[in-house]
Design a protein around this motif. Structure first.
Motif, mmCIF file in Angstrom:
data_model
loop_
_atom_site.group_PDB
_atom_site.id
_atom_site.type_symbol
_atom_site.label_atom_id
_atom_site.label_comp_id
_atom_site.label_asym_id
_atom_site.label_seq_id
_atom_site.Cartn_x
_atom_site.Cartn_y
_atom_site.Cartn_z
ATOM 1 N N ILE A 122 39.505 41.141 37.086
ATOM 2 C CA ILE A 122 38.922 41.209 35.745
ATOM 3 C C ILE A 122 39.901 41.824 34.750
ATOM 4 O O ILE A 122 40.003 41.374 33.611
ATOM 5 C CB ILE A 122 37.585 41.994 35.789
ATOM 6 C CG1 ILE A 122 36.540 41.140 36.499
ATOM 7 C CG2 ILE A 122 37.114 42.360 34.387
ATOM 8 C CD1 ILE A 122 35.208 41.825 36.696
ATOM 9 N N TYR B 102 34.776 45.550 24.201
ATOM 10 C CA TYR B 102 34.575 45.978 25.581
ATOM 11 C C TYR B 102 35.548 45.256 26.517
ATOM 12 O O TYR B 102 36.119 45.855 27.426
ATOM 13 C CB TYR B 102 33.124 45.724 26.011
ATOM 14 C CG TYR B 102 32.813 46.293 27.370
ATOM 15 C CD1 TYR B 102 32.538 47.644 27.521
ATOM 16 C CD2 TYR B 102 32.836 45.484 28.506
ATOM 17 C CE1 TYR B 102 32.286 48.183 28.772
ATOM 18 C CE2 TYR B 102 32.583 46.017 29.758
ATOM 19 C CZ TYR B 102 32.305 47.366 29.885
ATOM 20 O OH TYR B 102 32.063 47.892 31.129
ATOM 21 N N THR B 103 35.723 43.954 26.270
ATOM 22 C CA THR B 103 36.656 43.201 27.107
ATOM 23 C C THR B 103 38.086 43.703 26.876
ATOM 24 O O THR B 103 38.874 43.805 27.819
ATOM 25 C CB THR B 103 36.538 41.698 26.825
ATOM 26 O OG1 THR B 103 35.203 41.301 27.117
ATOM 27 C CG2 THR B 103 37.482 40.886 27.679
ATOM 28 N N PHE C 160 31.333 43.124 22.204
ATOM 29 C CA PHE C 160 31.737 42.546 23.491
ATOM 30 C C PHE C 160 33.243 42.339 23.551
ATOM 31 O O PHE C 160 33.878 42.577 24.573
ATOM 32 C CB PHE C 160 31.029 41.201 23.715
ATOM 33 C CG PHE C 160 29.619 41.345 24.234
ATOM 34 C CD1 PHE C 160 29.008 42.588 24.288
ATOM 35 C CD2 PHE C 160 28.920 40.230 24.672
ATOM 36 C CE1 PHE C 160 27.714 42.716 24.771
ATOM 37 C CE2 PHE C 160 27.629 40.352 25.159
ATOM 38 C CZ PHE C 160 27.018 41.589 25.203
ATOM 39 N N ALA C 161 33.795 41.866 22.433
ATOM 40 C CA ALA C 161 35.246 41.649 22.403
ATOM 41 C C ALA C 161 35.959 42.973 22.633
ATOM 42 O O ALA C 161 36.921 43.049 23.413
ATOM 43 C CB ALA C 161 35.660 41.026 21.076
ATOM 44 N N PHE D 257 38.657 36.172 36.213
ATOM 45 C CA PHE D 257 37.428 36.967 36.223
ATOM 46 C C PHE D 257 36.685 36.810 37.544
ATOM 47 O O PHE D 257 36.355 37.778 38.197
ATOM 48 C CB PHE D 257 36.477 36.514 35.108
ATOM 49 C CG PHE D 257 36.764 37.131 33.765
ATOM 50 C CD1 PHE D 257 37.547 38.255 33.636
ATOM 51 C CD2 PHE D 257 36.216 36.567 32.619
ATOM 52 C CE1 PHE D 257 37.803 38.813 32.392
ATOM 53 C CE2 PHE D 257 36.451 37.122 31.376
ATOM 54 C CZ PHE D 257 37.250 38.237 31.261
ATOM 55 N N PHE D 258 36.404 35.573 37.889
ATOM 56 C CA PHE D 258 35.448 35.362 38.966
ATOM 57 C C PHE D 258 36.068 34.885 40.266
ATOM 58 O O PHE D 258 35.814 35.457 41.310
ATOM 59 C CB PHE D 258 34.340 34.417 38.503
ATOM 60 C CG PHE D 258 33.600 34.958 37.310
ATOM 61 C CD1 PHE D 258 32.932 36.168 37.390
ATOM 62 C CD2 PHE D 258 33.608 34.295 36.109
ATOM 63 C CE1 PHE D 258 32.271 36.699 36.295
ATOM 64 C CE2 PHE D 258 32.944 34.802 35.006
ATOM 65 C CZ PHE D 258 32.273 36.011 35.092
ATOM 66 N N PHE E 113 37.168 42.893 41.008
ATOM 67 C CA PHE E 113 36.046 41.955 40.858
ATOM 68 C C PHE E 113 34.813 42.625 40.288
ATOM 69 O O PHE E 113 33.834 41.965 39.984
ATOM 70 C CB PHE E 113 35.749 41.199 42.152
ATOM 71 C CG PHE E 113 35.315 42.062 43.296
ATOM 72 C CD1 PHE E 113 36.266 42.631 44.121
ATOM 73 C CD2 PHE E 113 33.986 42.289 43.541
ATOM 74 C CE1 PHE E 113 35.874 43.429 45.177
ATOM 75 C CE2 PHE E 113 33.586 43.085 44.602
ATOM 76 C CZ PHE E 113 34.543 43.661 45.424
ATOM 77 N N LEU E 114 34.858 43.947 40.152
ATOM 78 C CA LEU E 114 33.812 44.653 39.416
ATOM 79 C C LEU E 114 34.504 45.437 38.310
ATOM 80 O O LEU E 114 35.617 45.901 38.507
ATOM 81 C CB LEU E 114 33.073 45.626 40.336
ATOM 82 C CG LEU E 114 32.200 45.016 41.423
ATOM 83 C CD1 LEU E 114 31.666 46.103 42.324
ATOM 84 C CD2 LEU E 114 31.066 44.207 40.809
ATOM 85 N N PRO E 115 33.841 45.589 37.168
ATOM 86 C CA PRO E 115 34.453 46.402 36.123
ATOM 87 C C PRO E 115 34.542 47.847 36.608
ATOM 88 O O PRO E 115 33.597 48.341 37.211
ATOM 89 C CB PRO E 115 33.459 46.297 34.956
ATOM 90 C CG PRO E 115 32.553 45.176 35.294
ATOM 91 C CD PRO E 115 32.529 45.062 36.780
ATOM 92 N N ASN E 116 35.666 48.489 36.389
ATOM 93 C CA ASN E 116 35.684 49.934 36.613
ATOM 94 C C ASN E 116 36.425 50.600 35.473
ATOM 95 O O ASN E 116 36.919 49.934 34.567
ATOM 96 C CB ASN E 116 36.242 50.287 37.999
ATOM 97 C CG ASN E 116 37.745 50.146 38.080
ATOM 98 O OD1 ASN E 116 38.473 50.450 37.139
ATOM 99 N ND2 ASN E 116 38.209 49.688 39.223
ATOM 100 N N HIS E 117 36.484 51.901 35.504
ATOM 101 C CA HIS E 117 36.936 52.624 34.313
ATOM 102 C C HIS E 117 38.212 53.415 34.535
ATOM 103 O O HIS E 117 38.532 54.309 33.777
ATOM 104 C CB HIS E 117 35.822 53.525 33.808
ATOM 105 C CG HIS E 117 34.597 52.747 33.449
ATOM 106 N ND1 HIS E 117 34.429 52.154 32.230
ATOM 107 C CD2 HIS E 117 33.520 52.399 34.190
ATOM 108 C CE1 HIS E 117 33.284 51.490 32.230
ATOM 109 N NE2 HIS E 117 32.715 51.623 33.400
ATOM 110 N N GLY F 127 38.732 37.520 41.020
ATOM 111 C CA GLY F 127 38.268 38.894 40.948
ATOM 112 C C GLY F 127 39.329 39.838 40.427
ATOM 113 O O GLY F 127 39.536 40.916 40.963
#
Lengths: 284, 444, 295
Positions: free
Chosen positions: C264, C36-37, C33-34, C258-259, C47-51, C262
């Motif tokens: 991230i 990934y973050t 997870f670390a 994060f929230f 506000f949504l993860p994107n790549h 938005g």
């Protein structure tokens, strides 16, 4: 006054002074929660209520409003226990087994995993939020009790593993060696020799993990189920969003009620707790 | 922004509908989204949808795994909750099953919805100001196309075209606008003013001159809480004092010359100067608690939106012990549409629930009743001026003769954040006026 | 002998089986997870993860943000005060209680009970006491000292200290218990010997007993450090980062980005800087301590 008497007076003086620091918040909250709204606004926070009333407690428990719902904090209580009980059981059971495997079947790889978990417990939880949300979505358990049970089990494991490992390291290796010679296997040794000796540390683990889950705020806030938010997120929300003229006495009573389970647990098990802690956590 | 036009002034008291029709279209032009402008964004939506599709390949799709037919909102004051109750009752009457989640403020409810998007379990609807956040969500393909329901339910029948445009993105209905909130109210505790021998201020100079006298009298001259949005609402009034609607609009649209100009600097100076007339308890205080200071006679002025009015019932009718006035030193209104965004859900029953909710909140009679409860104005043109009394009646009247400008809460998140961040940093002495000015120049 | 060897290897396999949860937690839920973050911190995630790759832009935005630096330095101010406060007060109380002949359990309970409360409760309780308009300041003023000033909670320069104050209240008991146990486990012969030599009690503690408790200190620092990086709850409940953002901490900053905001990508960058800082501090200390103990 004799030298010894003076020392005694200083000693008690210092202890009492510190006791005030530690007791003041509890005192202030208790007296405020028994005052009427008018009195809580007018009177000093240290003054005793002139009229004692349990009304704020009743209201906080069963009829305080948050949004359109006026059910007090009762529903959140049950919801929190629904999450905490399975999560504590799982985290403690898994932690005991892991701790045993790490302490008594040491290998370089197991040590590395332990170090990774140990250092991992310093990782700010914020790093986990986004991937956790995605993981829960993939499992279709986002915003459910299952989701929080999984989260609390997973992040309870580092603590329980550490506690049990440190406790088991102190058990004499001869016990295990002798049992192996007698033909007992890994799990047999665990269940018949190690587990029966784990009482003190298990109590500590249960108390610490339960308190941790019950008192959790971040995960409750982020992943709590609608209408069944775990208690800390619910109380914070109630205090922040209760409307009209703010009923401080009700809010404080709600905070007191939310604090009671862990407080009572502590008073009930304090003796075990201190003993277990000193036997377990110290021997790292 | 257009100004000068003043149609409908004569009929102001007769029919709210006529005012409404001219209000956003005439006065708020360029602020409410024009349909033509919106069409151009279809491409953006398409690309947004494609991007979302691409994400799905990487196990990051945003389509919810399942729905949960609840409503996230921040209507938590007594009168706001009453308005929500009226909508709820209508929704239940139409056959829906209600559940809702209340948050302390809009920021918290939007944060929760954002987290739930990532978790694939968003609510079916989000009550909020219809502005930047809605456009962001729509652009990411996260809002439900409600065209069918709107058509069948006749949502557009009783509202002006410009209000209808607020509920649409890319020409499609994604939200139900229900209220027009006029934000720039000044609440006054008249008893406190009288006791201190201070007259109702009509100009900015009167106002600032009254503050030391009030402080002398032992009351808090300006009530304010600790949230950055509360600080930014006070900031609005100072902007209007220094440069009226023109300055406000130019600031919000980031007009470079205006932002860097002398007027902006004066706004910041005046704003920072108000700090000494507030109390120490403000930090961390919610607006509800701050309102209590007013109601209990501990404070003189409070700058807050229409939602605060409901708390003054105990003091008797408006105009007696207390009053609500729109910014006295400028004729402009800062307005924002409040409503329900419909979140994209796939579950059939959730989609049906959204239709019911949309029909419930767009029902004219329900909307009027809810607006009365909340103390604000409904979007429906069926409403009559006589439907309102007290503060909302004043707003109806003022709308006819004033310039309406979109409040920062109805604009893009970047603008709102820039205003809130800068106002808050300056207010709380994290930066000085120079630094605040520079920050505004950088951010706007 | 061969049979025993076989059995041991079978047991080793079972030990690995038992360790599966630990492996999953370590490699997926913690470090996976670390990672990934960390990955998100170099994407254009809003506000949504994107790549979409974003290079170091999020870090640049983070380092240019005044708010971040306030929050980041607050972590050190808070962490320093919290560790110093809990350990200082905890050790002091442990010694005082060790000197007691009776009532030990009473005082121990009084100092330890806050630990059972949540940091949300801690924050809310202290909020009432530290609030200048209802708490200590008001009480002292009403008692006659009219120009008494204690407004740290609402003062941008001092709000972070009140967070440490409340957190020390919460954390001291545990440290006291740890040290008390450590002190009690030292050799009682020390006291007989020092009494003969007429060495004062405080010198015995400072020069003889405490130096033996390095392991306890390590445990204490670890337990408290764990709280510092997670200092989210108490800040939200006590000041919510205010006034303005004067008492913000990275944990709250990251949550907000994060929230609420938005952003991230930028929030993830903040989280990565947090964890990098923690590792930079903890790892050398841990390494040093383990080396010392093995020696």
């Amino acid at each position: 006054m004799t030298r010894r008497g003076l020392q005694g007076a200083l000693l008690y003086g210092a202890l009492f002074a510190c006791a005030i620091y530690f007791l003041a918040p509890l005192y202030v909250m208790i007296v405020a929660s028994f005052k009427t709204l008018a009195e809580v606004r007018e009177s000093s926070i240290t003054a005793l209520p002139t009229v004692w009333t349990v009304e704020p407690w009743i209201k906080a428990w069963s009829s305080a409003c948050s949004g359109l719902e006026c059910n007090g904090i009762r529903p959140y209580f049950l919801a929190t226990f629904e999450i905490a009980i399975p999560a504590v059981s799982l985290a403690v059971a898994i932690g005991a087994l892991n701790g045993y495997a790490m302490a008594k079947w040491r290998s370089r790889a197991a040590d590395i995993i332990f170090a990774l978990i140990l250092i991992g417990s310093f990782v700010p939880l914020q790093l986990f939020l986004i991937p956790l949300a995605i993981t829960l979505r993939e499992l279709s358990i986002y915003g459910t009790s299952f989701g929080l049970v999984l989260i609390h089990t997973v992040y309870g494991i580092p603590l329980t593993t550490m506690l049990f490992r440190n406790f088991y390291v102190a058990l004499p290796d001869e016990l295990i060696r002798a049992a192996t010679m007698d033909g007992a296997g890994f799990f047999k040794i665990f269940s018949s020799i190690v587990m029966p000796m784990s009482g003190p540390i298990a109590i500590v683990a249960v108390i610490l993990v339960f308190s941790g889950i019950y008192n959790d705020f971040l995960f409750a806030l982020t992943f709590g189920e609608t209408g069944k938010r775990p208690i800390m997120a619910a109380v914070q929300n109630l205090v922040a969003s209760s409307y009209g003229i703010k009923e401080h006495n009700v809010n404080i009573a709600a905070v007191m009620i939310s604090a009671l389970p862990t407080l009572l647990l502590f008073f009930a098990t304090g003796r075990f707790f201190v003993r277990g802690l000193t036997q377990g956590a110290l021997k790292g | 922004m257009s100004n000068g036009l003043n149609p409908g002034a004569e009929s102001a008291h007769d029919n709210l509908g006529e005012n409404r029709a001219c209000l956003p279209g005439g006065h708020c032009g360029g602020i409410w989204q024009h349909p033509e402008e919106v069409e151009g964004k279809t491409m953006k939506i398409l690309s947004g949808t494609l991007a979302a599709g691409g994400c799905a390949l990487l196990a990051l799709s945003v389509s919810p795994a399942f729905g949960d037919s609840d409503v996230s909102h921040n209507w938590n004051s007594e009168n706001e909750a009453e308005a929500m109750r009226i909508f709820r009752d209508k929704y239940i009457e139409l056959g829906g099953e209600w559940s809702d989640t209340a948050f302390p403020d809009s920021e918290a409810s939007i944060a929760s919805v954002k987290a739930r998007f990532i978790g694939g379990n968003p609510p079916m609807a989000l009550q909020s100001a219809l502005g930047g956040v809605m456009r962001d969500f729509a652009e990411a393909g996260l809002l439900q196309n409600m065209d069918e329901a709107a058509e069948a339910g006749g949502w557009a029948d009783n509202i002006s075209d410009s209000i209808a445009a607020v509920g649409r993105y890319g020409g499609h209905w994604v939200a139900a606008p229900v209220f027009v909130d006029v934000i720039n109210w000044m609440y006054t505790n008249n008893d406190v003013l009288d006791a201190a021998g201070v007259a109702q201020p009509d100009t900015w100079d009167d106002f600032t001159a009254s503050l030391p006298a009030l402080q002398e009298a032992g009351v808090v001259p300006i009530a304010i809480g600790g949230d950055s949005w509360q600080e930014a609402i006070l900031f609005d009034h100072v902007v209007l004092a220094v440069g009226g609607a023109e300055l406000y609009e130019n600031l919000m649209t980031g007009d470079a010359a205006t932002v860097a100009g002398e007027q902006t600097r004066r706004v910041l100076e005046e704003f920072a100067g108000l700090r000494q007339y507030t109390d120490e308890g403000k930090s961390g205080r919610s607006w509800n608690d701050t309102n209590t200071l007013m109601i209990t006679g501990q404070a003189a002025f409070f700058f807050m939106g229409p939602w605060a009015a409901g708390g003054y019932g105990d003091l008797g009718p408006e105009g007696g012990s207390w009053s609500c006035r729109l910014t006295p030193w400028d004729a402009s209104l800062t307005v924002v549409a409040d409503g329900f965004q419909f979140i994209k859900v796939t579950d059939e029953s959730d989609m049906a629930a959204q239709v019911l909710l949309g029909n419930a909140v767009m029902d004219p009679a329900t909307q009027i009743a809810a607006a009365r409860a909340k103390g604000t104005l409904p979007v429906t043109t069926v409403a009559m001026a006589s439907d309102f009394e007290g503060c909302p009646a004043k707003a109806v009247e003022a709308m006819a003769g004033s310039t309406s400008i979109t409040h920062w809460n109805g604009r893009s998140a970047d603008v709102g954040n820039a205003i809130k961040d800068t106002a808050s940093a300056l207010w709380n002495q994290a930066i000085d006026v120079d630094a605040a000015h520079q920050q505004l120049i950088d951010k706007l | 002998m061969r049979i025993a060897g076989k059995r041991i290897s079978a047991n080793r396999a079972k030990a690995w089986l038992a360790l599966i949860p630990a492996v999953v937690v370590a490699f997926y839920f913690i470090w996976g997870f670390a990672a990934y973050t960390a990955y998100l911190s170099v994407t254009k995630s809003t506000f949504l993860p994107n790549h979409e790759f974003n290079g170091a832009a999020n870090y640049r935005a983070l380092f240019e943000d005044d708010r971040w630096w306030v929050a980041y330095s607050n972590m050190f101010i808070f962490g320093g005060l919290y560790l110093a406060g809990c350990i200082g007060l905890g050790v002091g109380l442990a010694i005082l209680i060790d000197r007691l002949t009776g009532k030990e359990a009473l005082f121990r309970t009084i100092y330890l009970y806050p630990m059972s409360l949540s940091l949300v409760v801690t924050g809310l309780a202290w909020q009432w006491i530290l609030n200048p308009t209802i708490g200590i300041q008001k009480i002292v003023r009403e008692a006659g000292v009219e120009d008494f000033k204690f407004n740290w909670l609402v003062s941008p320069d001092h709000a972070i200290y009140t967070i440490a104050f409340a957190a020390v209240w919460h954390g001291t008991g545990l440290i006291m218990i740890l040290f008390l146990a450590g002190i009690k486990s030292t050799d009682p012969e020390i006291w007989k010997a020092t009494r003969i030599d007429r060495i004062p009690a405080w010198r015995v503690y400072v020069s003889i007993i405490l130096p033996q408790l390095r392991a306890t200190l390590l445990t204490a620092v670890m337990l408290l450090g764990f709280q510092v990086v997670r200092s989210f709850d108490v800040v939200v409940a006590l000041t919510n980062g205010g006034p303005g953002y004067a008492s913000d901490v990275p944990a709250r900053y990251v949550f907000e980005y994060f929230f609420q905001r938005g952003e991230i990508g930028q929030g993830a960058a903040g989280a990565v800087v947090m964890v990098a800082t923690m590792i930079a501090i903890v790892l050398p200390y841990l390494y040093f301590e383990i080396r010392r103990r093995e020696a």
